[in-house]
Design a protein around this motif. Sequence first.
Motif, PDB file in Angstrom:
ATOM      1  N   GLU A 126       0.803  -1.221   0.000  1.00  0.00           N
ATOM      2  CA  GLU A 126       0.000   0.000   0.000  1.00  0.00           C
ATOM      3  C   GLU A 126       0.835   1.270   0.000  1.00  0.00           C
ATOM      4  OE1 GLU A 126      -2.847  -0.195   3.093  1.00  0.00           O
ATOM      5  OE2 GLU A 126      -3.808  -2.023   2.350  1.00  0.00           O
ATOM      6  N   PRO A 127       1.980   1.353   0.741  1.00  0.00           N
ATOM      7  CA  PRO A 127       2.781   2.586   0.639  1.00  0.00           C
ATOM      8  C   PRO A 127       3.268   2.868  -0.777  1.00  0.00           C
ATOM      9  CG  PRO A 127       3.400   1.342   2.587  1.00  0.00           C
ATOM     10  CD  PRO A 127       2.487   0.462   1.790  1.00  0.00           C
ATOM     11  N   ARG A 128       3.653   1.851  -1.518  1.00  0.00           N
ATOM     12  CA  ARG A 128       4.093   2.056  -2.905  1.00  0.00           C
ATOM     13  C   ARG A 128       2.913   2.476  -3.786  1.00  0.00           C
ATOM     14  NH1 ARG A 128       6.229  -2.475  -0.777  1.00  0.00           N
ATOM     15  NH2 ARG A 128       8.498  -2.549  -0.498  1.00  0.00           N
ATOM     16  N   ALA A 129       1.736   1.896  -3.517  1.00  0.00           N
ATOM     17  CA  ALA A 129       0.553   2.302  -4.268  1.00  0.00           C
ATOM     18  C   ALA A 129       0.214   3.761  -4.001  1.00  0.00           C
ATOM     19  CB  ALA A 129      -0.623   1.395  -3.891  1.00  0.00           C
ATOM     20  N   LEU A 130       0.325   4.175  -2.736  1.00  0.00           N
ATOM     21  CA  LEU A 130       0.058   5.578  -2.406  1.00  0.00           C
ATOM     22  C   LEU A 130       1.052   6.494  -3.097  1.00  0.00           C
ATOM     23  CD1 LEU A 130      -1.250   7.860  -0.721  1.00  0.00           C
ATOM     24  CD2 LEU A 130       0.393   7.314   1.086  1.00  0.00           C
ATOM     25  N   LEU A 131       2.325   6.136  -3.092  1.00  0.00           N
ATOM     26  CA  LEU A 131       3.337   6.990  -3.709  1.00  0.00           C
ATOM     27  C   LEU A 131       3.114   7.095  -5.217  1.00  0.00           C
ATOM     28  CD1 LEU A 131       5.886   8.644  -3.266  1.00  0.00           C
ATOM     29  CD2 LEU A 131       7.220   6.559  -3.588  1.00  0.00           C
ATOM     30  N   SER A 132       2.713   6.014  -5.864  1.00  0.00           N
ATOM     31  CA  SER A 132       2.462   6.055  -7.310  1.00  0.00           C
ATOM     32  C   SER A 132       1.284   6.965  -7.630  1.00  0.00           C
ATOM     33  CB  SER A 132       2.202   4.640  -7.826  1.00  0.00           C
ATOM     34  OG  SER A 132       3.289   3.786  -7.556  1.00  0.00           O
ATOM     35  N   GLY A 133       0.166   6.777  -6.924  1.00  0.00           N
ATOM     36  CA  GLY A 133      -0.991   7.629  -7.175  1.00  0.00           C
ATOM     37  C   GLY A 133      -0.728   9.074  -6.814  1.00  0.00           C
ATOM     38  N   ALA A 134       0.029   9.312  -5.721  1.00  0.00           N
ATOM     39  CA  ALA A 134       0.323  10.683  -5.313  1.00  0.00           C
ATOM     40  C   ALA A 134       1.215  11.379  -6.337  1.00  0.00           C
ATOM     41  CB  ALA A 134       0.992  10.681  -3.941  1.00  0.00           C
ATOM     42  N   ALA A 135       2.195  10.664  -6.895  1.00  0.00           N
ATOM     43  CA  ALA A 135       3.072  11.270  -7.903  1.00  0.00           C
ATOM     44  C   ALA A 135       2.285  11.679  -9.142  1.00  0.00           C
ATOM     45  CB  ALA A 135       4.177  10.284  -8.275  1.00  0.00           C
ATOM     46  N   LEU A 136       1.346  10.857  -9.555  1.00  0.00           N
ATOM     47  CA  LEU A 136       0.555  11.179 -10.746  1.00  0.00           C
ATOM     48  C   LEU A 136      -0.356  12.374 -10.495  1.00  0.00           C
ATOM     49  CD1 LEU A 136      -0.278  10.520 -13.616  1.00  0.00           C
ATOM     50  CD2 LEU A 136      -1.877   8.817 -12.717  1.00  0.00           C
ATOM     51  N   ILE A 137      -1.063  12.379  -9.373  1.00  0.00           N
ATOM     52  CA  ILE A 137      -1.993  13.473  -9.093  1.00  0.00           C
ATOM     53  C   ILE A 137      -1.233  14.763  -8.824  1.00  0.00           C
ATOM     54  CG2 ILE A 137      -2.222  13.306  -6.571  1.00  0.00           C
ATOM     55  CD1 ILE A 137      -5.123  13.608  -9.063  1.00  0.00           C
ATOM     56  N   TRP A 138      -0.018  14.645  -8.251  1.00  0.00           N
ATOM     57  CA  TRP A 138       0.801  15.835  -8.007  1.00  0.00           C
ATOM     58  C   TRP A 138       1.280  16.438  -9.317  1.00  0.00           C
ATOM     59  CZ3 TRP A 138       6.234  15.870  -8.958  1.00  0.00           C
ATOM     60  CH2 TRP A 138       6.876  17.047  -8.565  1.00  0.00           C
ATOM     61  N   LEU A 139       1.658  15.616 -10.263  1.00  0.00           N
ATOM     62  CA  LEU A 139       2.111  16.113 -11.564  1.00  0.00           C
ATOM     63  C   LEU A 139       0.985  16.844 -12.289  1.00  0.00           C
ATOM     64  CD1 LEU A 139       4.338  16.281 -13.687  1.00  0.00           C
ATOM     65  CD2 LEU A 139       3.585  14.043 -14.553  1.00  0.00           C
ATOM     66  N   ILE A 140      -0.219  16.299 -12.219  1.00  0.00           N
ATOM     67  CA  ILE A 140      -1.370  16.972 -12.840  1.00  0.00           C
ATOM     68  C   ILE A 140      -1.642  18.307 -12.156  1.00  0.00           C
ATOM     69  CG2 ILE A 140      -3.840  16.777 -13.272  1.00  0.00           C
ATOM     70  CD1 ILE A 140      -3.447  13.758 -13.465  1.00  0.00           C
ATOM     71  N   GLY A 141      -1.520  18.330 -10.835  1.00  0.00           N
ATOM     72  CA  GLY A 141      -1.734  19.577 -10.111  1.00  0.00           C
ATOM     73  C   GLY A 141      -0.702  20.634 -10.439  1.00  0.00           C
ATOM     74  N   VAL A 142       0.556  20.247 -10.603  1.00  0.00           N
ATOM     75  CA  VAL A 142       1.599  21.205 -10.965  1.00  0.00           C
ATOM     76  C   VAL A 142       1.326  21.812 -12.340  1.00  0.00           C
ATOM     77  CG1 VAL A 142       4.042  21.419 -11.553  1.00  0.00           C
ATOM     78  CG2 VAL A 142       3.364  20.168  -9.499  1.00  0.00           C
ATOM     79  N   LEU A 143       0.916  20.981 -13.288  1.00  0.00           N
ATOM     80  CA  LEU A 143       0.579  21.498 -14.619  1.00  0.00           C
ATOM     81  C   LEU A 143      -0.617  22.441 -14.563  1.00  0.00           C
ATOM     82  CD1 LEU A 143       1.030  18.253 -16.770  1.00  0.00           C
ATOM     83  CD2 LEU A 143       2.605  20.186 -16.552  1.00  0.00           C
ATOM     84  N   ASP A 144      -1.569  22.136 -13.699  1.00  0.00           N
ATOM     85  CA  ASP A 144      -2.739  23.010 -13.577  1.00  0.00           C
ATOM     86  C   ASP A 144      -2.361  24.336 -12.927  1.00  0.00           C
ATOM     87  OD1 ASP A 144      -5.742  23.416 -13.649  1.00  0.00           O
ATOM     88  OD2 ASP A 144      -5.364  23.601 -11.492  1.00  0.00           O
ATOM     89  N   ASP A 145      -1.497  24.307 -11.921  1.00  0.00           N
ATOM     90  CA  ASP A 145      -1.079  25.552 -11.284  1.00  0.00           C
ATOM     91  C   ASP A 145      -0.331  26.469 -12.241  1.00  0.00           C
ATOM     92  OD1 ASP A 145      -2.205  24.746  -8.924  1.00  0.00           O
ATOM     93  OD2 ASP A 145      -0.354  23.950  -8.079  1.00  0.00           O
ATOM     94  N   LYS A 146       0.348  25.882 -13.208  1.00  0.00           N
ATOM     95  CA  LYS A 146       1.133  26.690 -14.139  1.00  0.00           C
ATOM     96  C   LYS A 146       0.345  27.058 -15.388  1.00  0.00           C
ATOM     97  CE  LYS A 146       4.515  28.533 -16.407  1.00  0.00           C
ATOM     98  NZ  LYS A 146       4.874  29.947 -16.143  1.00  0.00           N
ATOM     99  N   PHE A 147      -0.398  26.105 -15.961  1.00  0.00           N
ATOM    100  CA  PHE A 147      -1.013  26.329 -17.275  1.00  0.00           C
ATOM    101  C   PHE A 147      -2.534  26.358 -17.245  1.00  0.00           C
ATOM    102  CE2 PHE A 147       3.032  24.081 -18.053  1.00  0.00           C
ATOM    103  CZ  PHE A 147       3.695  25.053 -18.770  1.00  0.00           C
ATOM    104  N   GLU A 148      -3.179  26.122 -16.075  1.00  0.00           N
ATOM    105  CA  GLU A 148      -4.652  26.159 -15.972  1.00  0.00           C
ATOM    106  C   GLU A 148      -5.284  25.176 -16.955  1.00  0.00           C
ATOM    107  OE1 GLU A 148      -6.636  27.827 -13.952  1.00  0.00           O
ATOM    108  OE2 GLU A 148      -5.188  29.090 -12.916  1.00  0.00           O
ATOM    109  N   ILE A 149      -5.096  23.881 -16.722  1.00  0.00           N
ATOM    110  CA  ILE A 149      -5.648  22.863 -17.612  1.00  0.00           C
ATOM    111  C   ILE A 149      -7.150  22.732 -17.390  1.00  0.00           C
ATOM    112  CG2 ILE A 149      -3.461  21.634 -17.695  1.00  0.00           C
ATOM    113  CD1 ILE A 149      -4.534  19.649 -15.716  1.00  0.00           C
ATOM    114  N   ASP A 150      -7.827  22.065 -18.309  1.00  0.00           N
ATOM    115  CA  ASP A 150      -9.278  21.952 -18.283  1.00  0.00           C
ATOM    116  C   ASP A 150      -9.734  21.070 -17.106  1.00  0.00           C
ATOM    117  OD1 ASP A 150     -11.857  22.480 -19.835  1.00  0.00           O
ATOM    118  OD2 ASP A 150     -11.891  20.304 -19.622  1.00  0.00           O
ATOM    119  N   ALA A 151     -10.939  21.353 -16.616  1.00  0.00           N
ATOM    120  CA  ALA A 151     -11.455  20.626 -15.452  1.00  0.00           C
ATOM    121  C   ALA A 151     -11.691  19.147 -15.774  1.00  0.00           C
ATOM    122  CB  ALA A 151     -12.750  21.270 -14.954  1.00  0.00           C
TER     123      ALA A 151
END
Length: 439
Positions: A79-104
Motif C-alpha cells: 500500500e505505501p508504494r501504491a500511495l506513492l504512485s498515485g500521489a506522484a501522478l496526481i501531483w504532476l497533474i496539479g503542478v501542470l494546472d497551477d502553471k497552465f490552468e488545464i481543463d477541469a
Amino acid sequence: MREYLLTLCVTAAVTYLLTGPVRKFAIVAGAMPEIRARDVHREPTPRLGGIAMFFGLCAGLLVADHLANLNEVFSKSNEPRALLSGAALIWLIGVLDDKFEIDALIKLGGQMIAAGVMVMQGLTILWLPIPSVGSVALTQWQGTLLTVALVVITINAVNFVDGLDGLAAGMVCIAAAAFFLYAYRVWVSYGIEAAAPATLFAAILMGMCLGFLPHNMHPARIFMGDSGSMLIGLVLAAGAISITGQVDPDALKLFAGSEKAAVHQTVPVYIPLLLPLTIIAIPAADLILAIVRRTWRGQSPFAADRGHLHHRLLEVGHSHSRAVLIMYFWSALIAFGALAYSVNSASMWIVLGVVFLSAIGLALLLLPRFTPRAPRWAEHFVPPRYRRRRAVVEEPVPTPAVEEESRTPVTARVAGVNGATALGARSRPLERRKAETSR
C-alpha cells in the motif's frame, strides 16, 4: 508511537524548509496567476506549494522505511508504494494546472487514473461492513468503482474548500489527527496489523499540513494550489480505503457473538471511515451545495464562483482569520465527535457535549449579527469594534472674516464668547461685536 512522531516531525520539517525555495521557484516560473473575481486575496500570490508537500511525503515514507517497527509496513504490504504512485501522478497533474490552468475534465480524468493506479497495486476496497447484514465481499469491478469514486469525491471536496489562507491544510490536518487516533487504536489495542498503513498515512498527512501551515496562514506567502489540495485529498482517501475496506470487522472481537452483531457494534466506527466525507463533512457539504447551486443556474459543476461556505462567512461579517477558525471548529467537532462516539457509542455525555459545542458554534456564526457593546469602564480592555460609538461634533471651517475677527483680542465684557465657541462661525455674536465697536 515514537517512530510515528519521528516520521511526522521529519515530514513537517522537510515540507517547511522546502516551502521557501519553492516559493521563489514559483515566482521565477511565473506561477502567480492574476487575481480573479472569486479570489479573496488582494495581491498576486505564488502557487505550487504542493511541490514542498510532495517531497515531504516522500521524506516521510523514506524515513518510515528505515525504522525498525514501521519497516514491516513496507515488507508486508504494497500500500505505501501504491500511495506513492498515485500521489506522484496526481501531483504532476496539479503542478501542470497551477502553471497552465488545464481543463477541469482533464483534471477529473487524471484523478480517476491516479485512483486506478492505486487499485492496480492493491490499495482497494475488498468488503464493506453493512449493519444487520455483516461483511459483504465485493467483486473486483465493484471494489474498483467504489474506490475510484471515493478518491475522486474526497479530492474534489478538499479542492473546493481551499479558498482561504490556511483553510484546507488546517481542516485536513484536523481530520488526519482524528483518523490517526482511531487507526492507531485499532492497530495497537486490537493487534490488527492491517491498520498499520492507514496509521502511517495519517501521520505523514499531519506532517505535510503542519509543515505548510506557517507559510500559508493569513496573510499567506504561498498557496498550495491544486498540486497540494489534490495531493492531501488523495492521501486522506487512501488511508480511509486502507483501513475500511481491508480490515475485517469481525477481527476486532468486541464481544463474543455473530459476525452481524460485531458489525452492528462497529457501525459508529466504520461508517465515518468508509465515507471520509463524514470526517471532512464541511468540505463535503460545500461540494454538494456547489454542485447543486451551479447546476441550478445552468452552469458547469466545475465552474468557479463565490458561493462557497467560507465566502458566505466573509459576507456575514466575519474577518478572514475568524472565518478560518470557525471552519476549524466545526471540522474538529465533527471529526472528534465521530471518534468519541466510535469509542463509546452508549455514552450520553458525548452526545450532550456535541450538542453543547454545536450551540457554541452557532453563536459564533451569528456573532457579527449581534455585536455586543462593552460598558464604559471596560472599553480599554476590548477591541475597538466592541466599544460604544461616541458622537463626533464636526467643527465648521472658519471663514476668512471670522479668522480675522478671531485674531483680535477678546475682552471679558463680551458675552457669549468662551472656550471653543470663540473660534466658531457664529454670525449673531459677530454682529453684536461689530455693533459694540461702532458705538
